[in-house]
Design an enzyme around this catalytic site. Structure first.
Site, PDB file in Angstrom:
ATOM      1  N   ARG A 244      13.812   0.056  -0.216  1.00 35.27           N
ATOM      2  CA  ARG A 244      12.390  -0.114  -0.574  1.00 35.27           C
ATOM      3  C   ARG A 244      11.991   0.730  -1.793  1.00 35.27           C
ATOM      4  NH1 ARG A 244      13.635  -3.411   2.245  1.00 35.27           N
ATOM      5  NH2 ARG A 244      12.809  -3.998   4.289  1.00 35.27           N
TER       6      ARG A 244
ATOM      7  N   SER B  62       4.426  -3.285   7.340  1.00 37.01           N
ATOM      8  CA  SER B  62       4.861  -1.954   7.787  1.00 37.01           C
ATOM      9  C   SER B  62       4.212  -0.878   6.933  1.00 37.01           C
ATOM     10  CB  SER B  62       6.380  -1.819   7.667  1.00 37.01           C
ATOM     11  OG  SER B  62       6.972  -2.702   8.582  1.00 37.01           O
TER      12      SER B  62
ATOM     13  N   GLU C 210       5.382   3.304   3.058  1.00 38.50           N
ATOM     14  CA  GLU C 210       5.903   2.152   2.312  1.00 38.50           C
ATOM     15  C   GLU C 210       4.746   1.526   1.510  1.00 38.50           C
ATOM     16  OE1 GLU C 210       8.565  -0.388   4.480  1.00 38.50           O
ATOM     17  OE2 GLU C 210       7.904  -2.162   3.380  1.00 38.50           O
TER      18      GLU C 210
HETATM   19  C1  FAD Z   1       2.500  -9.341   7.214  1.00 36.39           C
HETATM   20  C2  FAD Z   1       3.352  -8.634   6.181  1.00 36.39           C
HETATM   21  C3  FAD Z   1       4.732  -8.592   6.364  1.00 36.39           C
HETATM   22  C4  FAD Z   1       5.551  -7.928   5.427  1.00 36.39           C
HETATM   23  N1  FAD Z   1       6.907  -7.929   5.640  1.00 36.39           N
HETATM   24  C5  FAD Z   1       7.703  -7.308   4.732  1.00 36.39           C
HETATM   25  C6  FAD Z   1       9.132  -7.301   4.914  1.00 36.39           C
HETATM   26  O1  FAD Z   1       9.674  -7.852   5.874  1.00 36.39           O
HETATM   27  N2  FAD Z   1       9.887  -6.655   3.980  1.00 36.39           N
HETATM   28  C7  FAD Z   1       9.326  -6.045   2.888  1.00 36.39           C
HETATM   29  O2  FAD Z   1      10.068  -5.491   2.065  1.00 36.39           O
HETATM   30  N3  FAD Z   1       7.991  -6.025   2.696  1.00 36.39           N
HETATM   31  C8  FAD Z   1       7.164  -6.650   3.582  1.00 36.39           C
HETATM   32  N4  FAD Z   1       5.796  -6.651   3.385  1.00 36.39           N
HETATM   33  C9  FAD Z   1       5.207  -5.890   2.256  1.00 36.39           C
HETATM   34  C10 FAD Z   1       4.987  -6.723   0.955  1.00 36.39           C
HETATM   35  O3  FAD Z   1       4.791  -8.073   1.259  1.00 36.39           O
HETATM   36  C11 FAD Z   1       6.141  -6.554  -0.008  1.00 36.39           C
HETATM   37  O4  FAD Z   1       6.292  -5.214  -0.331  1.00 36.39           O
HETATM   38  C12 FAD Z   1       5.923  -7.396  -1.302  1.00 36.39           C
HETATM   39  O5  FAD Z   1       7.162  -7.497  -1.951  1.00 36.39           O
HETATM   40  C13 FAD Z   1       4.888  -6.803  -2.239  1.00 36.39           C
HETATM   41  O6  FAD Z   1       4.703  -7.720  -3.310  1.00 36.39           O
HETATM   42  P1  FAD Z   1       3.265  -7.913  -3.988  1.00 36.39           P
HETATM   43  O7  FAD Z   1       3.407  -8.929  -5.071  1.00 36.39           O
HETATM   44  O8  FAD Z   1       2.241  -8.210  -2.947  1.00 36.39           O
HETATM   45  O9  FAD Z   1       3.051  -6.492  -4.616  1.00 36.39           O
HETATM   46  P2  FAD Z   1       1.667  -5.662  -4.716  1.00 36.39           P
HETATM   47  O10 FAD Z   1       1.278  -5.236  -3.342  1.00 36.39           O
HETATM   48  O11 FAD Z   1       0.673  -6.414  -5.506  1.00 36.39           O
HETATM   49  O12 FAD Z   1       2.165  -4.392  -5.540  1.00 36.39           O
HETATM   50  C14 FAD Z   1       3.094  -3.495  -4.982  1.00 36.39           C
HETATM   51  C15 FAD Z   1       3.707  -2.657  -6.111  1.00 36.39           C
HETATM   52  O13 FAD Z   1       4.508  -3.518  -6.937  1.00 36.39           O
HETATM   53  C16 FAD Z   1       4.097  -3.406  -8.287  1.00 36.39           C
HETATM   54  N5  FAD Z   1       4.234  -4.720  -8.911  1.00 36.39           N
HETATM   55  C17 FAD Z   1       3.658  -5.880  -8.507  1.00 36.39           C
HETATM   56  N6  FAD Z   1       4.024  -6.882  -9.356  1.00 36.39           N
HETATM   57  C18 FAD Z   1       4.825  -6.310 -10.294  1.00 36.39           C
HETATM   58  C19 FAD Z   1       5.506  -6.811 -11.453  1.00 36.39           C
HETATM   59  N7  FAD Z   1       5.453  -8.112 -11.838  1.00 36.39           N
HETATM   60  N8  FAD Z   1       6.228  -5.935 -12.203  1.00 36.39           N
HETATM   61  C20 FAD Z   1       6.316  -4.626 -11.856  1.00 36.39           C
HETATM   62  N9  FAD Z   1       5.700  -4.089 -10.784  1.00 36.39           N
HETATM   63  C21 FAD Z   1       4.957  -4.933 -10.006  1.00 36.39           C
HETATM   64  C22 FAD Z   1       2.650  -2.944  -8.251  1.00 36.39           C
HETATM   65  O14 FAD Z   1       2.317  -2.253  -9.451  1.00 36.39           O
HETATM   66  C23 FAD Z   1       2.658  -2.032  -7.039  1.00 36.39           C
HETATM   67  O15 FAD Z   1       3.111  -0.725  -7.382  1.00 36.39           O
HETATM   68  C24 FAD Z   1       4.965  -7.309   4.301  1.00 36.39           C
HETATM   69  C25 FAD Z   1       3.567  -7.367   4.120  1.00 36.39           C
HETATM   70  C26 FAD Z   1       2.771  -8.038   5.034  1.00 36.39           C
HETATM   71  C27 FAD Z   1       1.294  -8.105   4.807  1.00 36.39           C
END
Ligand code: FAD
Length: 306
Positions: A162, A215, A292
């Site tokens: 992560r 999480s 996380e």
């Molecule tokens: C119900 C639920 C279940 C989940 N299950 C999992 C799981 O099983 N495994 C897991 O790993 N995660 C899980 N997550 C967490 C989340 O979905 C992941 O971490 C996801 O990859 C975050 O992506 P995002 O686009 O929403 O990022 P954001 O939340 O928008 O941003 C997170 C970080 O990424 C950076 N970021 C976003 N886009 C970019 C880009 N294009 N370039 C550089 N940096 C960027 C942002 O600046 C920020 O620091 C879950 C979340 C929920 C709500």
């Protein structure tokens, strides 16, 4: 690209995050393609916050000053180039997982049902079932804060559990990602995807209806105090977290490591609850849980490290 600078309160971070929490964004620009992101970053002079699907964020009730750029698209942007797949960072991760299954490509089915974008997933090395997207990443096309682009091989991205080097403040944006996906059996991949989606539906809250970022804490890397146990949820449950509540924030009843927030609850409630949960694990097991979820913006009394 849509820019709404004239009405600062028009966009609330609550509308851009799956926690549905967070006050106004100072300014907001929405980008769906690499070209739009390049223009927005060049116009921003290096000062902005980048978000994707907002599914790993807790944003303060006071909101965020300055410019917020969202890079997210509900239209998948995916191409096959030789033996590799190139996908924009704006593409939704679950759209990519579904596409890979239908193409009979293995390696990403484990991402089925994870919300957010491919860019957010690579920045945080998202994954499940012991696999992570960094394992499949060949290289990324990066957009530096000064507006220039460069290709970075996966070896330079510091992938760990992560984690990646792209989470540091001032890190570049991920425009697109090149992945190597081995051939698989389409029927078996379809069955695995259905199995994973059913498992998530049974064990996790539905983020389309319930305010959550999944999480809250990272699982625990094995240490002598942790023994062989790794699931943060197990330590939290043993420490009594399931009975805790602060305002509208409480752990999901089926999973002590997933914090949910009822309507009317605040980001401060979530942060306070998470600190209480982490303190209980520290007192019971001597373990320091690490967040996380990424916490953005000002909170009361500053923000305790976790
Ligand atoms: C119900 C639920 C279940 C989940 N299950 C999992 C799981 O099983 N495994 C897991 O790993 N995660 C899980 N997550 C967490 C989340 O979905 C992941 O971490 C996801 O990859 C975050 O992506 P995002 O686009 O929403 O990022 P954001 O939340 O928008 O941003 C997170 C970080 O990424 C950076 N970021 C976003 N886009 C970019 C880009 N294009 N370039 C550089 N940096 C960027 C942002 O600046 C920020 O620091 C879950 C979340 C929920 C709500």
């Amino acid at each position: 690209m849509s820019d709404r600078p004239d009405n600062p309160s028009a966009v609330r971070m609550a509308d851009l995050t799956t926690f549905r929490l967070g006050g106004p964004a100072g300014r907001f620009v929405d980008c769906a393609t690499p070209e739009e992101l390049i223009s927005a970053v060049r116009a921003a002079d290096g000062v902005f916050r980048l978000i994707g699907g907002g599914s790993n964020l807790l944003v303060s009730d006071a909101g965020l000053e300055g410019l917020v750029i969202r890079y997210r698209s509900e239209t998948p942007q995916i191409a096959i180039e030789g033996d590799e797949v190139v996908v924009s960072g704006a593409t939704l991760l679950d759209d990519l997982a579904a596409w890979s299954v239908e193409e009979g490509l293995d390696g990403l089915v484990m991402c089925s049902g994870i919300p957010g974008t491919v860019g957010g997933a690579v920045a945080g090395n998202a994954g499940a079932f012991g696999e992570q997207i960094g394992d499949r990443t060949v290289s990324v096309a990066l957009l530096l804060l000064n507006g220039t682009c460069e290709i970075m091989p996966a070896a330079g991205l510091g992938f760990a559990y992560r984690r990646s080097a792209l989470q540091q403040p001032g890190a570049p944006a991920i425009l697109s990602v090149r992945l190597a996906l081995p051939r698989g059996d389409r029927a078996a991949l379809r069955a695995r995807r259905e199995e994973i989606l059913a498992l998530r539906a049974a064990k996790h809250p539905d983020w389309r209806r319930v305010a959550t970022a999944g999480s809250f804490f990272k699982n625990v890397e094995p240490t002598s105090v942790a023994g062989r146990r790794q699931a943060a949820g197990w330590f939290l449950e043993q420490a009594g977290a399931l009975a805790m509540r602060v305002g509208g924030a409480h752990p999901f009843e089926k999973h002590a490591n997933i914090v949910v927030c009822d309507p009317g609850g605040t980001a401060q409630d979530v942060l306070d609850l998470s600190q209480r949960m982490a303190a209980a694990v520290r007192e019971t097991f001597g373990l320091a849980l690490k967040r996380e979820v990424r916490v953005l913006g000002p909170f009361r009394d500053g923000e305790a490290p976790a």
